[in-house]
Design a protein around this motif. Structure first.
Motif, PDB file in Angstrom:
ATOM      1  N   ASN A 661     -28.253  12.720  17.159  1.00  0.00           N
ATOM      2  CA  ASN A 661     -28.546  12.211  15.816  1.00  0.00           C
ATOM      3  C   ASN A 661     -27.706  12.966  14.787  1.00  0.00           C
ATOM      4  OD1 ASN A 661     -31.137  10.358  16.042  1.00  0.00           O
ATOM      5  ND2 ASN A 661     -31.490  12.124  17.384  1.00  0.00           N
ATOM      6  N   THR A 662     -27.386  12.259  13.697  1.00  0.00           N
ATOM      7  CA  THR A 662     -26.663  12.880  12.587  1.00  0.00           C
ATOM      8  C   THR A 662     -27.403  12.586  11.291  1.00  0.00           C
ATOM      9  OG1 THR A 662     -24.534  12.612  13.715  1.00  0.00           O
ATOM     10  CG2 THR A 662     -24.482  13.014  11.342  1.00  0.00           C
ATOM     11  N   MET A 663     -27.639  13.621  10.486  1.00  0.00           N
ATOM     12  CA  MET A 663     -28.254  13.460   9.167  1.00  0.00           C
ATOM     13  C   MET A 663     -27.257  13.923   8.113  1.00  0.00           C
ATOM     14  SD  MET A 663     -32.268  14.547   9.557  1.00  0.00           S
ATOM     15  CE  MET A 663     -31.973  16.256  10.018  1.00  0.00           C
ATOM     16  N   HIS A 664     -27.061  13.099   7.101  1.00  0.00           N
ATOM     17  CA  HIS A 664     -26.097  13.417   6.053  1.00  0.00           C
ATOM     18  C   HIS A 664     -26.814  14.047   4.862  1.00  0.00           C
ATOM     19  CE1 HIS A 664     -23.886  10.416   8.463  1.00  0.00           C
ATOM     20  NE2 HIS A 664     -22.827  11.143   8.108  1.00  0.00           N
ATOM     21  N   VAL A 665     -26.288  15.163   4.405  1.00  0.00           N
ATOM     22  CA  VAL A 665     -26.865  15.898   3.275  1.00  0.00           C
ATOM     23  C   VAL A 665     -25.960  15.661   2.067  1.00  0.00           C
ATOM     24  CG1 VAL A 665     -27.653  18.129   2.420  1.00  0.00           C
ATOM     25  CG2 VAL A 665     -27.740  17.625   4.875  1.00  0.00           C
ATOM     26  N   PRO A 666     -26.430  14.933   1.035  1.00  0.00           N
ATOM     27  CA  PRO A 666     -25.568  14.584  -0.103  1.00  0.00           C
ATOM     28  C   PRO A 666     -25.540  15.673  -1.181  1.00  0.00           C
ATOM     29  CG  PRO A 666     -27.689  13.520  -0.353  1.00  0.00           C
ATOM     30  CD  PRO A 666     -27.751  14.311   0.945  1.00  0.00           C
ATOM     31  N   ARG A 667     -24.613  15.514  -2.112  1.00  0.00           N
ATOM     32  CA  ARG A 667     -24.589  16.354  -3.307  1.00  0.00           C
ATOM     33  C   ARG A 667     -25.561  15.770  -4.342  1.00  0.00           C
ATOM     34  NH1 ARG A 667     -18.653  15.944  -2.810  1.00  0.00           N
ATOM     35  NH2 ARG A 667     -17.778  17.944  -2.120  1.00  0.00           N
ATOM     36  N   LEU A 668     -25.865  16.560  -5.341  1.00  0.00           N
ATOM     37  CA  LEU A 668     -26.622  16.063  -6.491  1.00  0.00           C
ATOM     38  C   LEU A 668     -25.660  15.268  -7.367  1.00  0.00           C
ATOM     39  CD1 LEU A 668     -27.924  18.924  -5.576  1.00  0.00           C
ATOM     40  CD2 LEU A 668     -29.122  18.787  -7.747  1.00  0.00           C
ATOM     41  N   ASN A 669     -26.017  14.051  -7.757  1.00  0.00           N
ATOM     42  CA  ASN A 669     -25.085  13.204  -8.516  1.00  0.00           C
ATOM     43  C   ASN A 669     -25.743  12.494  -9.683  1.00  0.00           C
ATOM     44  OD1 ASN A 669     -26.611  11.327  -7.173  1.00  0.00           O
ATOM     45  ND2 ASN A 669     -24.997  10.825  -5.679  1.00  0.00           N
TER      46      ASN A 669
END
Length: 743
Positions: A661-669
């Motif tokens: 599994n892959t989980m993407h961690v985004p930036r604050l935008n």
């Protein structure tokens, strides 16, 4: 109370020596009135004997036969105290006595069958009402078919009974005329006993009847002992003739392997107490090695000399010889693996292989080896016929930990030094992944904490009066020891986890909640017995987005007993081979725990990735591919959490497919997300936060990682009060422009 002093003398005649009584002058001790005496040879040494009189013994002397002097450790001319002894009315009388039997003189040995039933009758008639003690040595004369035989006997066990009790094993007592007398053949003896009073042979009496784990100080290893007994000892309980009919070979080697402190050496030591075999030879592996040519091999041969001699003399009737090697990996490394050495290790391994399964095979030996590194042992040593029983001594489960706690607190409970508030079952639940040695250390640490409370510390250190009476080990002592003194080697990496989780969680948006909820699901999948139990998750995202924090938070929330962090910063300066060995050790340690979690942080840095020049370390990559594809051993469950800032690179080297599994961690935008973080830090006043919001709303391209945002907030706090908002807003604008250019 000391009695009259007597001088030790020799028994006047051989006939008196055969009575197994102490001979005294009637003027000193009248045997018609005083049947038994108690001889004191020291403060803690007393021996009981039945008395007879003879005029040739001088006043002030007690005459002992040689076998009596040997048992009581007496010397001629020595002075001892002697008092009359009368067994109490409720003391058990001997109803069953077992005697280890051998010829008194080797030159008079014979293989002619001897009727043990007739010997038992004669023994009862000769020694009725004489007092016997367990371990006592005596002589016994018996005649059969006009031939006279003198035997050396040792009292192996005594069973006694009182009118109102059940039969039980006792240490001493008078022999009842109707007692059952059992003659047990001594190991290595040529005596040939027949009849119903013949005791079990050395093979059949291999297991002591009174052994139990608690008395032996062993806890949590019941299954392991059962496996050892089934494989190594069950066949030795059968008569030699039966084993010959099957053409069977006994197991000659056992290898115990597992983490340090789990009880491997303890098992080996206690096997000697469990068995009625010869005293085990215990040797540390390095003790075999010697700097002189040929001496190491000679040391190995010497260990087997006694077994060889007895096997040549007695064949299948010879006793079991146990040889225990601690740290066997020190002498039995893979042959050819010691580059540049003189080959000493190789020849020592060859010597051991020859003794275990060479041309002249011995069937009366059992070699027990112990190691933490099974992978280092030469493969030829592990095949059937040699060290064929390989048993992993793993970390104890909850029931095993409770057993160990009870063993190490037994004395405290006996003397009321353990506070009733200490719930051992609770601590057995709280000490996940503790080894037996670590539990023992925890108990010692709690005892030290309790003792320290009674020490007055000032200009001088003094012990509180009545400290022994006041001493009580409480729940607080155990809690303090558990929190501060003893940590499991295969447990939670607390220092690293505290460092990774410093600052606490800031939930800046639904993305964070979603990632943590998915993480909890992955942890449940790992634990669920209906699932495979091997989950690999990759947290991917730009730098400074908090991937490592989220991975550590998921691991912490899982409450797994073993959590290990594998980080590039711990491997600075490591060669490729050293990195591979470190990675392998992390996974091997995880396999030792039933439930484990590994955090592999910044995986591209671990692979020495660089956008220019040599791209990455292929050796480390291949090691990771293998380890992430290897299914854990049976009953072992593993969750792997990895982080990366370069998902594209992992896809190129085909490492991305190793994760389930892959989980993407985004930036604050968004302004709301940034203001949520600013509000959580409590670094700005209400008016400053309002002013900051107004400034940020003018910027349409805000984007920043949570970690970088917190750094910018800390930087802005250092400015003057009327300038802090502008400083933070400008920093965010510059950072957003840089990120936009990079993208």
């Amino acid at each position: 109370m000391p009695g009259p002093k007597f001088r030790i003398a020799k028994t006047p005649t051989d006939a008196l020596a055969l009575t197994n009584k102490v001979v005294a002058n009637q003027g000193d001790i009248d045997a018609a009135r005083i049947f038994h005496i108690e001889v004191h040879t020291g403060p803690a040494h007393r021996f009981l004997f039945t008395v007879t009189n003879h005029p040739s013994v001088a006043r002030g002397e007690l005459a002992f036969a040689m076998h009596q002097r040997k048992w009581a450790m007496l010397s001629v001319g020595q002075e001892v105290d002697a008092l009359p002894y009368t067994p109490p009315p409720n003391h058990p009388i001997i109803t069953v006595i077992t005697l280890e039997t051998d010829f008194n003189l080797k030159k008079n040995q014979t293989t002619e069958p001897l009727d043990s039933d007739a010997m038992a009758r004669e023994f009862s008639m000769q020694f009725s009402n004489i007092i016997f003690t367990k371990g006592q040595e005596l002589v016994f004369k018996y005649e059969q078919k006009d031939k006279s035989y003198t035997f050396k006997l040792i009292v192996k066990s005594i069973e006694g009974i009182t009118p109102n009790s059940q039969p039980a094993e006792i240490n001493f007592g008078p022999l009842n005329p109707n007692a059952a007398v059992i003659f047990d053949k001594a190991e290595g003896s040529l005596i040939n006993l027949i009849g119903r009073s013949k005791g079990k042979s050395a093979h059949r009496a291999l297991i002591n009847p009174d052994w139990d784990f608690q008395k032996m100080g062993i806890g949590g290893l019941d299954k392991e002992f059962s496996a050892i007994f089934r494989r190594a000892f069950a066949s030795r309980l059968y008569p030699p003739e039966f084993i010959e009919q099957l053409a069977m070979k006994h197991v000659r080697g056992i290898l115990l392997y597992g983490p340090p402190g789990t009880g491997k050496t303890l098992i080996a030591r206690q096997i000697g107490k469990m068995l009625s075999a010869r005293e085990p030879k215990i040797v540390n592996g390095p003790e075999i090695l010697n700097k002189y040519v040929g001496e190491s091999e000679a040391n190995m041969r010497k260990l087997f000399e006694d077994a060889e001699t007895e096997w040549k003399r007695c064949g299948p009737n010879s006793g079991l010889h146990i040889i225990i090697f601690d740290e066997i990996d020190a002498i039995c490394k893979q042959r050819g693996s010691m580059a540049g050495s003189t080959g000493v290790h190789d020849t020592v391994v060859n010597q051991l292989l020859t003794k275990l399964d060479g041309v002249e095979q011995l069937n009366n030996i059992l070699v027990i080896g112990m190691t933490n590194r099974k992978d280092m042992i030469d493969e030829a040593l592990l095949r059937p016929g040699r060290m064929e029983v390989q048993l992993e001594i793993s970390l104890p489960d909850q029931f095993g930990r409770l057993q160990i706690f009870k063993i190490h607190t037994a004395r405290m409970r006996e003397y009321n030094k353990l506070d009733p508030s200490v719930d051992l079952e609770e601590y057995s639940k709280r000490t996940k992944n503790f080894s037996g040695a670590e539990i023992e250390g925890l108990v010692r640490a709690a005892q030290s904490s309790a003792m320290n409370r009674l020490v007055k510390a000032g200009n001088t250190v003094e012990l509180d009066q009545d400290a022994v009476e006041k001493l009580m080990v409480t729940r607080d002592d155990f809690d303090y020891a558990l929190e501060n003194d003893v940590k499991p080697a295969f447990g939670l990496a607390e220092e690293q986890m505290d460092r990774l989780l410093s600052g606490g969680l800031i939930c800046w948006g639904s993305h964070v909640t979603e990632i943590l909820e998915k993480g909890d699901l992955f942890a449940r999948e790992t634990v669920n017995p209906d699932c495979r139990g091997f989950v690999r998750v990759l947290l991917a995202g730009a730098r400074n987005t908090g991937k490592t924090f989220l991975a550590a938070k998921i691991a912490k929330n899982s409450d797994f007993p073993f959590i290990k962090v594998c980080s590039p910063e711990d491997m600075v300066g490591y060669s490729e081979n050293a990195k591979c060995m470190a990675l392998r050790k992390v996974f091997d340690d995880a396999y030792r725990s039933p439930l484990s979690c590994i955090i592999i942080d910044n995986i591209e840095r671990l692979l020495d990735y660089s956008p220019i020049g040599p791209r990455y370390s292929n050796l480390v990559l291949q090691a990771l591919l293998v380890l992430l594809g290897k299914i854990p051993p049976e009953n072992r469950r593993l969750l792997v959490l990895a982080t990366t800032s370069n998902e594209h690179f992992l896809r190129e080297v085909d490492l991305l497919n190793s994760f389930s599994n892959t989980m993407h961690v985004p930036r604050l935008n968004s302004v709301e997300q940034i203001m949520t973080v600013v509000d959580e830090t409590s670094s700005f006043t209400d008016s400053e936060r309002h002013h900051l919001r107004m400034k940020l709303q003018k910027n349409e391209k805000l984007t920043v990682g949570i970690k970088r945002l917190l750094e910018l907030v800390d930087f802005a706090k250092q400015g003057q009060e009327n300038y802090r908002v502008q400083l933070l807003a400008d920093s965010l604008e510059e950072l957003s422009m840089d990120i936009d250019i990079q993208n």
